[in-house]
Design an enzyme around this catalytic site. Structure first.
Site, mmCIF file in Angstrom:
data_model
loop_
_atom_site.group_PDB
_atom_site.id
_atom_site.type_symbol
_atom_site.label_atom_id
_atom_site.label_comp_id
_atom_site.label_asym_id
_atom_site.label_seq_id
_atom_site.Cartn_x
_atom_site.Cartn_y
_atom_site.Cartn_z
ATOM 1 N N PRO A 171 -19.179 -18.162 -17.650
ATOM 2 C CA PRO A 171 -19.753 -17.795 -16.290
ATOM 3 C C PRO A 171 -20.887 -18.254 -15.548
ATOM 4 O O PRO A 171 -21.237 -18.127 -14.769
ATOM 5 C CB PRO A 171 -20.005 -16.055 -16.554
ATOM 6 C CG PRO A 171 -19.881 -15.795 -18.143
ATOM 7 C CD PRO A 171 -19.441 -17.046 -18.608
ATOM 8 N N GLU A 220 -20.716 -12.906 -27.601
ATOM 9 C CA GLU A 220 -21.828 -12.940 -26.941
ATOM 10 C C GLU A 220 -22.274 -14.067 -26.206
ATOM 11 O O GLU A 220 -23.046 -14.389 -25.130
ATOM 12 C CB GLU A 220 -23.082 -12.427 -27.611
ATOM 13 C CG GLU A 220 -23.062 -10.977 -28.182
ATOM 14 C CD GLU A 220 -22.918 -10.047 -27.017
ATOM 15 O OE1 GLU A 220 -23.622 -10.103 -25.888
ATOM 16 O OE2 GLU A 220 -21.890 -9.297 -26.901
ATOM 17 N N ARG A 223 0.000 -27.457 -11.399
ATOM 18 C CA ARG A 223 0.799 -27.562 -9.978
ATOM 19 C C ARG A 223 0.339 -28.665 -9.157
ATOM 20 O O ARG A 223 1.296 -28.854 -8.403
ATOM 21 C CB ARG A 223 0.526 -26.070 -9.392
ATOM 22 C CG ARG A 223 -0.759 -25.605 -8.778
ATOM 23 C CD ARG A 223 -0.644 -24.302 -8.139
ATOM 24 N NE ARG A 223 0.090 -24.320 -6.876
ATOM 25 C CZ ARG A 223 -0.338 -24.970 -5.672
ATOM 26 N NH1 ARG A 223 -1.621 -25.377 -5.528
ATOM 27 N NH2 ARG A 223 0.599 -24.464 -4.620
ATOM 28 N N ASP A 234 -0.941 -25.481 1.547
ATOM 29 C CA ASP A 234 -1.521 -24.499 0.890
ATOM 30 C C ASP A 234 -2.745 -24.124 1.536
ATOM 31 O O ASP A 234 -3.497 -24.574 2.350
ATOM 32 C CB ASP A 234 -2.176 -24.906 -0.584
ATOM 33 C CG ASP A 234 -0.945 -24.941 -1.639
ATOM 34 O OD1 ASP A 234 -0.028 -24.614 -1.224
ATOM 35 O OD2 ASP A 234 -1.256 -25.776 -2.509
HETATM 36 N N1 ADE Z 1 -15.946 -16.616 -19.512
HETATM 37 C C1 ADE Z 1 -16.333 -15.117 -19.231
HETATM 38 N N2 ADE Z 1 -16.578 -14.930 -17.809
HETATM 39 C C2 ADE Z 1 -16.032 -16.322 -17.433
HETATM 40 C C3 ADE Z 1 -16.013 -16.428 -16.037
HETATM 41 N N3 ADE Z 1 -16.303 -15.763 -14.968
HETATM 42 N N4 ADE Z 1 -15.801 -17.846 -15.856
HETATM 43 C C4 ADE Z 1 -15.388 -18.680 -16.819
HETATM 44 N N5 ADE Z 1 -15.280 -18.450 -18.078
HETATM 45 C C5 ADE Z 1 -15.652 -17.154 -18.597
#
Ligand code: ADE
Length: 261
Positions: free
Chosen positions: A93, A120, A158, A173
């Site tokens: 994330p 974690e 794709r 697209d």
């Molecule tokens: N791992 C946990 N959340 C994630 C996200 N939003 N994007 C990529 N990997 C992740």
């Protein structure tokens, strides 16, 4: 294209990667996807891959050794294939936000190695000395990198030549031309009194193309106006948008008057 994915949950990938377009692309040997179990690269007899964080704190951290060993093994296995352009991607994330432009860029690689985390977090050395890129699929936290990896692989595969048939072509697209897609309709023409716009039944291809373009512009202006900054617009597009904006302002003023604002 060769794609190797390193994960603690290999079975999660089985169905999504064997169905539909991705399944067909694998069968047709356009893409070769291998899923690796991170635990197989653990160096201890309990097959653990995580450990307590230095400095204390809760949760377990994925250790560097299994990931480094897995990548070294994958490179060794693939050494006889001609894969000049490769990239090691960490799903997290904290990464750069994934979008269609990134999907197009990754589709030009020969080899992607994708690292999925869980728990974690990762030991920072995986991020610093192993991964070449860190990708997030959005500003929310999932339980692991597996679903994000599937999202990235799906959107990249794709785009590979021969994966989509002509009728599934990607040029129209949403996002590929920098605009959202225009509305589409199929039979019946009258569904419970909801009608298909007349222009689509007119047989006038020029009119239809114009209507579609305008619908794309309208939808993008309403839903994702920031996209209009970065897309190629013709003179007619700009005129059309100007008219819409003037109309929009006029109707805003009308409703403000009504509401005495
Ligand atoms: N791992 C946990 N959340 C994630 C996200 N939003 N994007 C990529 N990997 C992740």
């Amino acid at each position: 294209m060769k794609i190797d994915i390193i994960t603690l949950f290999p079975t999660m990938f089985e169905k999504p990667f064997s169905e539909s377009i991705i399944g067909r692309a694998r069968k047709n040997k356009i893409v070769d996807i291998t899923i690796w179990n991170l635990r197989d690269f653990s160096t201890n007899k309990h097959k653990t891959v995580d450990d307590y964080p230095f400095g204390g704190g809760g949760g377990m951290i994925l250790a560097p050794e299994p990931f480094f060993r897995a990548v070294e093994h994958i490179k060794q296995v693939n050494r006889n294939l001609f894969l000049p352009r490769g990239k090691i991607i960490l799903m997290s994330p904290q990464g750069e936000r994934f979008n269609q432009k990134k999907a197009v860029e990754l589709s030009h690689y020969d080899h992607l190695i994708i690292l999925c985390g869980h728990y974690e977090g990762f030991d920072e050395r995986i991020r610093e000395y192993l991964a070449e890129e860190e990708i997030s699929i959005g500003d929310y936290v999932l339980t692991g990198g597996e679903l994000p990896a599937m999202v990235v692989v799906d959107s990249v595969v794709r785009l590979l030549p021969g994966v989509l048939g002509n009728s599934e072509a990607t040029e129209e697209d949403s996002f590929s031309r920098g605009l959202l897609e225009y509305p589409q309709y199929t039979r019946p023409r009258d569904f419970r009194g909801y009608l298909v716009p007349d222009v689509l039944l007119s047989g006038n291809h020029k009119e239809i193309a114009r209507w579609r373009r305008e619908q794309s512009l309208l939808r993008t202006l309403k839903r994702r106006p920031e996209m209009l900054e970065n897309c190629e617009l013709t003179k007619e597009d700009i005129e059309f948008l100007k008219k819409l904006k003037i109309k929009g302002t006029a109707s805003n003023n009308e409703s403000r008057k009504k509401e005495n604002i």
